[in-house]
Design a protein around this motif. Structure first.
Motif, PDB file in Angstrom:
ATOM      1  N   ALA A  17       0.840  -1.337  -0.057  1.00 54.62           N
ATOM      2  CA  ALA A  17       0.138   0.037  -0.158  1.00 54.62           C
ATOM      3  C   ALA A  17       0.929   1.389  -0.157  1.00 54.62           C
ATOM      4  CB  ALA A  17      -1.050  -0.198   1.221  1.00 54.62           C
ATOM      5  N   LEU A  18       0.554   2.129  -0.854  1.00 49.93           N
ATOM      6  CA  LEU A  18       1.260   3.487  -1.100  1.00 49.93           C
ATOM      7  C   LEU A  18       0.528   4.472  -0.088  1.00 49.93           C
ATOM      8  CD1 LEU A  18       2.062   3.821  -4.645  1.00 49.93           C
ATOM      9  CD2 LEU A  18       3.750   3.690  -2.877  1.00 49.93           C
ATOM     10  N   VAL A  19       0.965   4.447   1.136  1.00 49.93           N
ATOM     11  CA  VAL A  19       0.374   5.261   2.286  1.00 49.93           C
ATOM     12  C   VAL A  19       1.620   5.860   3.265  1.00 49.93           C
ATOM     13  CG1 VAL A  19      -1.756   4.037   2.057  1.00 49.93           C
ATOM     14  CG2 VAL A  19       0.016   3.147   3.821  1.00 49.93           C
ATOM     15  N   ASP A  20       1.139   6.804   4.028  1.00 53.36           N
ATOM     16  CA  ASP A  20       2.206   7.353   4.947  1.00 53.36           C
ATOM     17  C   ASP A  20       1.801   6.657   6.218  1.00 53.36           C
ATOM     18  OD1 ASP A  20       3.088   9.396   3.311  1.00 53.36           O
ATOM     19  OD2 ASP A  20       1.250  10.300   3.624  1.00 53.36           O
ATOM     20  N   GLY A  21       0.791   5.966   6.601  1.00 48.14           N
ATOM     21  CA  GLY A  21       0.483   5.047   7.790  1.00 48.14           C
ATOM     22  C   GLY A  21      -0.822   4.443   7.619  1.00 48.14           C
ATOM     23  N   PHE A  22      -1.191   3.732   8.739  1.00 45.22           N
ATOM     24  CA  PHE A  22      -2.469   2.859   8.818  1.00 45.22           C
ATOM     25  C   PHE A  22      -3.162   3.192  10.050  1.00 45.22           C
ATOM     26  CE2 PHE A  22       0.472   0.633   6.359  1.00 45.22           C
ATOM     27  CZ  PHE A  22      -0.138  -0.022   5.331  1.00 45.22           C
ATOM     28  N   ILE A  23      -4.440   3.065   9.822  1.00 47.91           N
ATOM     29  CA  ILE A  23      -5.592   3.064  10.743  1.00 47.91           C
ATOM     30  C   ILE A  23      -6.284   1.632  10.870  1.00 47.91           C
ATOM     31  CG2 ILE A  23      -7.728   4.065  11.645  1.00 47.91           C
ATOM     32  CD1 ILE A  23      -7.033   6.650  10.144  1.00 47.91           C
ATOM     33  N   LEU A  24      -6.033   1.148  11.983  1.00 49.35           N
ATOM     34  CA  LEU A  24      -6.334  -0.223  12.256  1.00 49.35           C
ATOM     35  C   LEU A  24      -7.831  -0.614  12.548  1.00 49.35           C
ATOM     36  CD1 LEU A  24      -2.961  -1.700  13.296  1.00 49.35           C
ATOM     37  CD2 LEU A  24      -3.739  -1.273  10.867  1.00 49.35           C
ATOM     38  N   VAL A  70      -2.235   3.459  14.059  1.00 46.12           N
ATOM     39  CA  VAL A  70      -3.120   3.844  15.370  1.00 46.12           C
ATOM     40  C   VAL A  70      -4.010   2.492  15.143  1.00 46.12           C
ATOM     41  CG1 VAL A  70      -4.382   5.604  14.064  1.00 46.12           C
ATOM     42  CG2 VAL A  70      -4.563   5.513  16.594  1.00 46.12           C
ATOM     43  N   ALA A  71      -4.378   2.179  16.403  1.00 48.39           N
ATOM     44  CA  ALA A  71      -5.369   1.058  16.475  1.00 48.39           C
ATOM     45  C   ALA A  71      -6.908   1.884  16.797  1.00 48.39           C
ATOM     46  CB  ALA A  71      -5.069   0.070  17.352  1.00 48.39           C
ATOM     47  N   LEU A  72      -8.154   1.478  16.432  1.00 50.55           N
ATOM     48  CA  LEU A  72      -9.176   2.124  16.570  1.00 50.55           C
ATOM     49  C   LEU A  72      -9.954   1.513  17.913  1.00 50.55           C
ATOM     50  CD1 LEU A  72     -10.677   3.167  13.250  1.00 50.55           C
ATOM     51  CD2 LEU A  72      -9.549   4.630  14.987  1.00 50.55           C
ATOM     52  N   GLU A  73      -9.081   1.158  18.939  1.00 51.55           N
ATOM     53  CA  GLU A  73      -9.415   0.527  19.995  1.00 51.55           C
ATOM     54  C   GLU A  73      -8.462   0.461  21.101  1.00 51.55           C
ATOM     55  OE1 GLU A  73     -11.443  -0.107  22.609  1.00 51.55           O
ATOM     56  OE2 GLU A  73     -12.736  -0.698  20.897  1.00 51.55           O
ATOM     57  N   LEU A  74      -8.752   0.680  22.262  1.00 50.74           N
ATOM     58  CA  LEU A  74      -7.723   0.386  23.208  1.00 50.74           C
ATOM     59  C   LEU A  74      -7.758  -1.017  23.852  1.00 50.74           C
ATOM     60  CD1 LEU A  74      -8.634   3.661  25.463  1.00 50.74           C
ATOM     61  CD2 LEU A  74      -6.716   3.252  23.911  1.00 50.74           C
ATOM     62  N   GLY A  75      -7.634  -2.047  22.860  1.00 54.47           N
ATOM     63  CA  GLY A  75      -8.066  -3.377  23.183  1.00 54.47           C
ATOM     64  C   GLY A  75      -6.587  -4.164  23.282  1.00 54.47           C
ATOM     65  N   PHE A  76      -5.374  -3.415  23.347  1.00 59.48           N
ATOM     66  CA  PHE A  76      -4.161  -4.182  23.645  1.00 59.48           C
ATOM     67  C   PHE A  76      -3.467  -3.481  24.805  1.00 59.48           C
ATOM     68  CE2 PHE A  76      -5.247  -4.215  19.096  1.00 59.48           C
ATOM     69  CZ  PHE A  76      -4.872  -5.535  18.683  1.00 59.48           C
ATOM     70  N   GLU A  77      -2.751  -4.406  25.415  1.00 58.15           N
ATOM     71  CA  GLU A  77      -2.161  -4.190  26.503  1.00 58.15           C
ATOM     72  C   GLU A  77      -0.815  -3.580  26.160  1.00 58.15           C
ATOM     73  OE1 GLU A  77      -2.311  -7.683  28.941  1.00 58.15           O
ATOM     74  OE2 GLU A  77      -4.199  -7.152  30.052  1.00 58.15           O
ATOM     75  N   GLU A  91       1.519  -1.128  25.438  1.00 56.06           N
ATOM     76  CA  GLU A  91       1.665   0.417  25.491  1.00 56.06           C
ATOM     77  C   GLU A  91       2.486   0.868  24.523  1.00 56.06           C
ATOM     78  OE1 GLU A  91      -0.137   2.414  27.731  1.00 56.06           O
ATOM     79  OE2 GLU A  91      -0.900   0.416  28.500  1.00 56.06           O
ATOM     80  N   ASP A  92       3.218   0.257  23.617  1.00 60.01           N
ATOM     81  CA  ASP A  92       3.892   0.866  22.532  1.00 60.01           C
ATOM     82  C   ASP A  92       3.107   1.011  21.301  1.00 60.01           C
ATOM     83  OD1 ASP A  92       6.410   0.662  23.911  1.00 60.01           O
ATOM     84  OD2 ASP A  92       6.750  -1.126  23.482  1.00 60.01           O
ATOM     85  N   ILE A  93       1.627   0.678  21.404  1.00 55.34           N
ATOM     86  CA  ILE A  93       0.825   0.807  20.445  1.00 55.34           C
ATOM     87  C   ILE A  93      -0.115   2.198  20.412  1.00 55.34           C
ATOM     88  CG2 ILE A  93      -1.453  -0.333  19.056  1.00 55.34           C
ATOM     89  CD1 ILE A  93      -0.230  -2.968  19.891  1.00 55.34           C
ATOM     90  N   SER A  94      -0.195   3.012  19.667  1.00 54.56           N
ATOM     91  CA  SER A  94      -0.812   4.193  19.356  1.00 54.56           C
ATOM     92  C   SER A  94      -2.501   3.743  19.602  1.00 54.56           C
ATOM     93  CB  SER A  94      -0.503   5.259  18.410  1.00 54.56           C
ATOM     94  OG  SER A  94       0.773   6.021  18.720  1.00 54.56           O
ATOM     95  N   ALA A  95      -3.184   4.097  20.313  1.00 52.81           N
ATOM     96  CA  ALA A  95      -4.665   3.751  20.224  1.00 52.81           C
ATOM     97  C   ALA A  95      -5.748   4.936  20.768  1.00 52.81           C
ATOM     98  CB  ALA A  95      -4.964   2.519  20.802  1.00 52.81           C
ATOM     99  N   ILE A  96      -6.761   4.740  19.936  1.00 50.28           N
ATOM    100  CA  ILE A  96      -7.879   5.687  20.355  1.00 50.28           C
ATOM    101  C   ILE A  96      -9.232   5.138  20.501  1.00 50.28           C
ATOM    102  CG2 ILE A  96      -9.076   8.052  19.751  1.00 50.28           C
ATOM    103  CD1 ILE A  96      -7.012   8.457  17.750  1.00 50.28           C
ATOM    104  N   GLY A  97      -9.666   5.171  21.658  1.00 54.02           N
ATOM    105  CA  GLY A  97     -10.578   4.511  22.126  1.00 54.02           C
ATOM    106  C   GLY A  97     -11.799   5.029  23.174  1.00 54.02           C
ATOM    107  N   VAL A  98     -12.449   4.319  23.697  1.00 58.58           N
ATOM    108  CA  VAL A  98     -13.426   4.903  24.678  1.00 58.58           C
ATOM    109  C   VAL A  98     -13.185   3.993  26.222  1.00 58.58           C
ATOM    110  CG1 VAL A  98     -15.034   5.631  22.964  1.00 58.58           C
ATOM    111  CG2 VAL A  98     -15.122   3.356  24.155  1.00 58.58           C
ATOM    112  N   ASP A  99     -13.753   4.694  27.103  1.00 55.96           N
ATOM    113  CA  ASP A  99     -13.798   4.084  28.679  1.00 55.96           C
ATOM    114  C   ASP A  99     -14.896   2.959  28.455  1.00 55.96           C
ATOM    115  OD1 ASP A  99     -14.053   3.261  31.275  1.00 55.96           O
ATOM    116  OD2 ASP A  99     -13.526   5.376  31.966  1.00 55.96           O
ATOM    117  N   ASN A 100     -14.521   1.747  27.925  1.00 59.08           N
ATOM    118  CA  ASN A 100     -15.170   0.559  28.024  1.00 59.08           C
ATOM    119  C   ASN A 100     -16.016   0.296  29.268  1.00 59.08           C
ATOM    120  OD1 ASN A 100     -14.940  -0.261  25.102  1.00 59.08           O
ATOM    121  ND2 ASN A 100     -12.933  -0.329  25.510  1.00 59.08           N
TER     122      ASN A 100
END
Length: 358
Positions: free
Chosen positions: A126-133, A154-161, A163-172
């Motif tokens: 993929a010819l991209v500058d980064g990924f949203i997962l 960046v992952a669209l969920e704080l579903g991984f422990e 801490e090196d993964i950028s993520a955006i999510g909610v207070d589940n």
């Protein structure tokens, strides 16, 4: 004598056009990339030479790669490509991502494949500058493949422990508490949970051991929130049936068949996504069960479709579009930092929930 093999024709290059037009390579390049700085008669001569030789212009991929930035974001999932169009959460999220990209004129590339081999190729090429997962199913595979590209993601969920993964999510946990408390305050004491995946490629009834071994902490956090809210109302949470779905119609229906097969049927369904909840309402209606007269249903997401199902769905609304906008900015304005953002949620009460039967 063997027939003579035809020689391959060398592709026409910009240098050939410059030579034919009698200009420098730099001038020829400017005709295609910055025509406003080249005199009109020179532009016409270069373009005439290009047309005569069948040259369409420089390969944009080469120019973008030389610049080190292609001004495009890859949005990736391990689901089929249709997921982006069929799933209401994905559609709402893509609207937010699109807004973030529109602000800078960036493009979007959809990256998906059910087949792992093809997914790996799609991520790598993929010819991209980064990924949203989208990390609902196959998220761990997405993360490992994207890390190999060494591009920001960046992952669209704080579903991984991790801490090196950028993520955006909610207070589940907080959102799940709101959902369960709402039902308990309506008098419900018999519950069933239709869960999102705890691990990849797994569906079916969930044991305590499976909960502890959950790969996706977001799923586990929602369950924790449900049970935190139910315990003060005297609900024995160890007896609440939990079914791990694939966030699809087939496994949701299987979960409901299982949950309603016992002696005392649940009067309330806690669904970990609006999609699951809407499939559940259809199943209940098909069985002649009234919602909320016989069974109340609460979803989780706040997708636009939830307001228009019959009956309209009570749900935990997360700011989906804002998450998408922030994810796009995280890639387009990437500065090397790992960021994990948690956004708030709210309970939206509609007609799918009501008092428990006496």
């Amino acid at each position: 004598m063997a027939p003579q093999t035809a020689r391959k024709t060398r592709p026409i290059r910009l240098a050939d056009i410059a030579r034919a037009a009698g200009v420098s390579h730099g001038t020829a390049s400017n005709v295609f990339s910055h025509p406003e700085i080249v005199r009109e008669e020179v532009r016409e001569r270069v373009r005439a030479a290009a047309e005569a030789m069948g040259y369409a212009g420089p390969d944009p991929k080469g120019r973008l790669l030389r610049a080190g930035k292609v001004n495009a974001i890859g949005v990736a999932t391990a689901e089929p490509l249709s997921y982006f169009f069929d799933d209401p959460f994905a559609r709402a999220m893509m609207a937010g991502i699109s807004e973030g990209c529109d602000a800078t004129g960036a493009g979007i590339a959809l990256v998906s494949a059910v087949n792992e081999e093809k997914l790996a190729w799609n991520i790598q090429s993929a010819l991209v500058d980064g990924f949203i997962l989208f990390c609902i199913e196959g998220g761990s595979r997405l993360v490992s493949l994207t890390r190999e590209r060494k591009l920001p993601f960046v992952a669209l969920e704080l579903g991984f422990e991790d801490e090196d993964i950028s993520a955006i999510g909610v207070d589940n946990v907080a959102g799940a508490r709101l959902a369960a408390r709402h039902l308990a305050e309506l008098g419900h004491r018999r519950f069933a949970v239709l869960a999102l995946p705890f691990v990849d490629n797994s569906t079916g009834p969930v044991s305590p051991e499976q909960i502890q071994a959950a790969r996706y902490t977001a799923t586990r956090d929602r369950l924790i929130g449900y049970f935190d809210a139910l315990s003060p109302f005297g609900v024995d949470t160890s007896r609440v049936p939990i079914y791990e779905t694939g966030n699809d119609e087939l496994t949701t229906r299987a979960g409901l068949e299982w949950a309603f097969a016992g002696g005392e049927s649940p009067t309330a369904i806690l669904a970990m996504s609006d999609r699951i909840a809407m499939f559940a309402i259809e199943w209940l209606r098909d069985r002649g069960l009234a919602v909320p007269g016989d069974v109340s249903v609460v979803g989780f997401d706040g997708v636009p479709d939830a307001a228009f199902c019959i009956p309209p769905l009570t749900t935990i609304a997360q700011p989906i579009a804002e998450i998408g906008r922030r994810a796009a900015r995280a890639i387009l304005d990437f500065d090397g930092a790992v960021r994990r953002e948690t956004l708030g949620v709210e309970l939206v009460v509609r007609a799918s929930t009501g008092p428990a039967k006496a």
